[in-house]
Scaffold this motif. Structure first.
Motif, short mmCIF file in Angstrom:
data_model
loop_
_atom_site.label_atom_id
_atom_site.label_comp_id
_atom_site.label_asym_id
_atom_site.label_seq_id
_atom_site.Cartn_x
_atom_site.Cartn_y
_atom_site.Cartn_z
N LEU A 174 -20.81 124.40 -35.29
CA LEU A 174 -20.10 123.24 -35.81
C LEU A 174 -20.21 123.04 -37.33
O LEU A 174 -21.28 123.25 -37.82
CB LEU A 174 -20.37 121.88 -34.98
CG LEU A 174 -20.04 121.72 -33.56
CD1 LEU A 174 -21.25 120.44 -33.03
CD2 LEU A 174 -18.69 121.47 -33.45
N LYS A 175 -18.92 123.09 -37.91
CA LYS A 175 -19.15 122.59 -39.45
C LYS A 175 -19.25 121.09 -39.61
O LYS A 175 -18.70 120.32 -38.60
CB LYS A 175 -17.79 122.99 -39.91
CG LYS A 175 -17.71 124.57 -39.92
CD LYS A 175 -16.33 124.95 -40.56
CE LYS A 175 -16.24 126.37 -40.19
NZ LYS A 175 -15.03 127.02 -41.09
N GLU B 153 -11.85 120.17 -30.96
CA GLU B 153 -13.14 120.24 -30.61
C GLU B 153 -13.97 119.71 -31.62
O GLU B 153 -14.04 120.30 -32.88
CB GLU B 153 -13.59 121.93 -30.14
CG GLU B 153 -12.63 122.42 -28.93
CD GLU B 153 -13.26 121.81 -27.80
OE1 GLU B 153 -14.34 121.21 -27.42
OE2 GLU B 153 -12.31 121.66 -26.80
N GLY B 154 -14.86 118.84 -31.16
CA GLY B 154 -15.73 118.24 -32.29
C GLY B 154 -15.92 116.71 -32.13
O GLY B 154 -15.19 116.27 -31.06
N GLU C 175 -15.13 122.63 -34.93
CA GLU C 175 -15.18 124.09 -34.65
C GLU C 175 -14.05 124.52 -35.26
O GLU C 175 -12.84 123.98 -34.85
CB GLU C 175 -15.34 124.48 -33.25
CG GLU C 175 -16.82 124.17 -32.80
CD GLU C 175 -16.99 124.69 -31.07
OE1 GLU C 175 -16.00 125.52 -30.79
OE2 GLU C 175 -18.24 124.52 -30.98
#
Length: 347
Positions: A2-3, A33-34, A48
């Motif tokens: 994950l960023k 997603e996140g 992501e």
């Protein structure tokens, strides 16, 4: 992996719009997603994938084209640009606003949203021309006037970098509903945007933006508390998530030559949506009834919202609803609403 990026921490209104702008960018890049997590008045956004450049998103390309047609060619504002044009109470600043936005959209870079972003870019009250001006439409606390050493001063606008300004505007366009009331001596602009209280998925927020990207033009004013119930009842009521949400509401207006913010508040959006869902489940014609009240008894809508959110005297509200003339007669189900209200207070 994950960023993680962080909204800059200007204030909850501006940061919520920036958060919505980022979510819109990610969703348009196919990234759902996140999650988004509220951290006081700012947000952490974890996701992501690698988003496309903001200026390469189709809707942003169209917005840039619309800005060019207006600023360069003098064409009538259309599409998304119309929302900015109608919501701006300071018409003389429109051309400057859009010129700054065009530059910001091309130069925005998500990676600059770090924990120390605000200090690093020296954002705040400044006369610096390298920063973009945050107009009242985009946040209610950044007006022309400010307090310094207990003296009211002016002409020091609140400035932000290209990236902040770009996502503020994208968030305004897609993450906030705008209701514009045209009056004889000016205009009143009501902004409503959902703000998660804790953690919520990017997918849920992107879905919720289907509800928020519109704007309405009305000719009749209402008390500020009436607008959330009116908007959620008559629009596309979409309960996209079970997570707790606030709704941020702020009102700007121009009367003659004077511009000001009249209200700024955070309300329990989840509770309002749950109430509307229960009413719609047990009765018919609720949106039409609310539309009628907005015209014939907007004060009743405000009183009803107050009872739903804070409790209060439901008997007074029921009596007002029962005597609302044509509205109650056409709907004919005030007794069911009264039953819901009496049990709602016990929840």
């Amino acid at each position: 992996m994950l960023k993680e990026i962080y909204t800059p921490g200007h204030d909850v209104f501006a940061d919520t719009l920036i958060m919505h702008g980022v979510v819109r960018h990610l969703a348009a890049s196919g990234i759902v997603e996140g999650y988004v997590e509220r951290l006081g008045e700012r947000y952490k956004i974890s996701f992501e994938g690698e988003p496309r450049a903001l200026a390469d998103i189709e809707s942003v390309e169209l917005l840039l084209f619309e800005i060019e047609r207006y600023v360069v060619d003098g064409e009538e504002p259309v599409g998304r640009l119309r929302k900015i044009f109608d919501a701006n109470i300071n018409i003389s600043a429109t051309r400057s606003w859009l010129a700054q936005l065009s530059e910001a959209l091309v130069n925005a870079e998500l990676s600059v949203f770090t924990l120390d972003h605000k200090a690093k870019f020296r954002e705040g009250r400044t006369a610096s021309r390298r920063l973009s001006t945050v107009y009242l439409t985009l946040s209610p606390i950044y007006g022309k006037y400010f307090i310094e050493n207990r003296v009211a001063k002016e002409n020091k606008a609140f400035g932000v970098c290209h990236t902040c300004f770009a996502y503020l505007n994208i968030g305004f366009l897609y993450g906030a509903t705008t209701i514009v009331i045209i009056t004889r001596d000016g205009r009143r602009v009501v902004q409503l945007t959902p703000a998660p209280r804790g953690r919520i998925s990017i997918a849920d927020l992107a879905l919720l933006q289907r509800l928020t990207e519109c704007y309405l033009v009305r000719s009749q004013e209402m008390p500020t508390l009436a607008y959330p119930l009116y908007w959620l009842s008559t629009g596309e009521t979409l309960y996209a998530t079970e997570e707790s949400l606030d709704i941020l509401v702020w009102v700007t207006e121009k009367r003659g030559n004077f511009q000001r913010v009249t209200d700024a508040m955070a309300l329990d959006l989840s509770r309002i949506m749950e109430f509307i869902a229960e009413v719609k489940n047990k009765t018919r014609g609720w949106p039409k009834f609310v539309e009628c009240l907005a015209l014939e008894g907007p004060e009743i809508l405000a009183q009803l919202t107050e009872v739903v959110l804070f409790g209060g005297d439901e008997y007074t509200v029921v009596r007002a609803l029962s005597t609302s003339g044509k509205c109650a007669e056409d709907w004919g189900q005030v007794d069911i609403l009264a039953e819901i209200l009496f049990t709602w207070k016990l929840k």
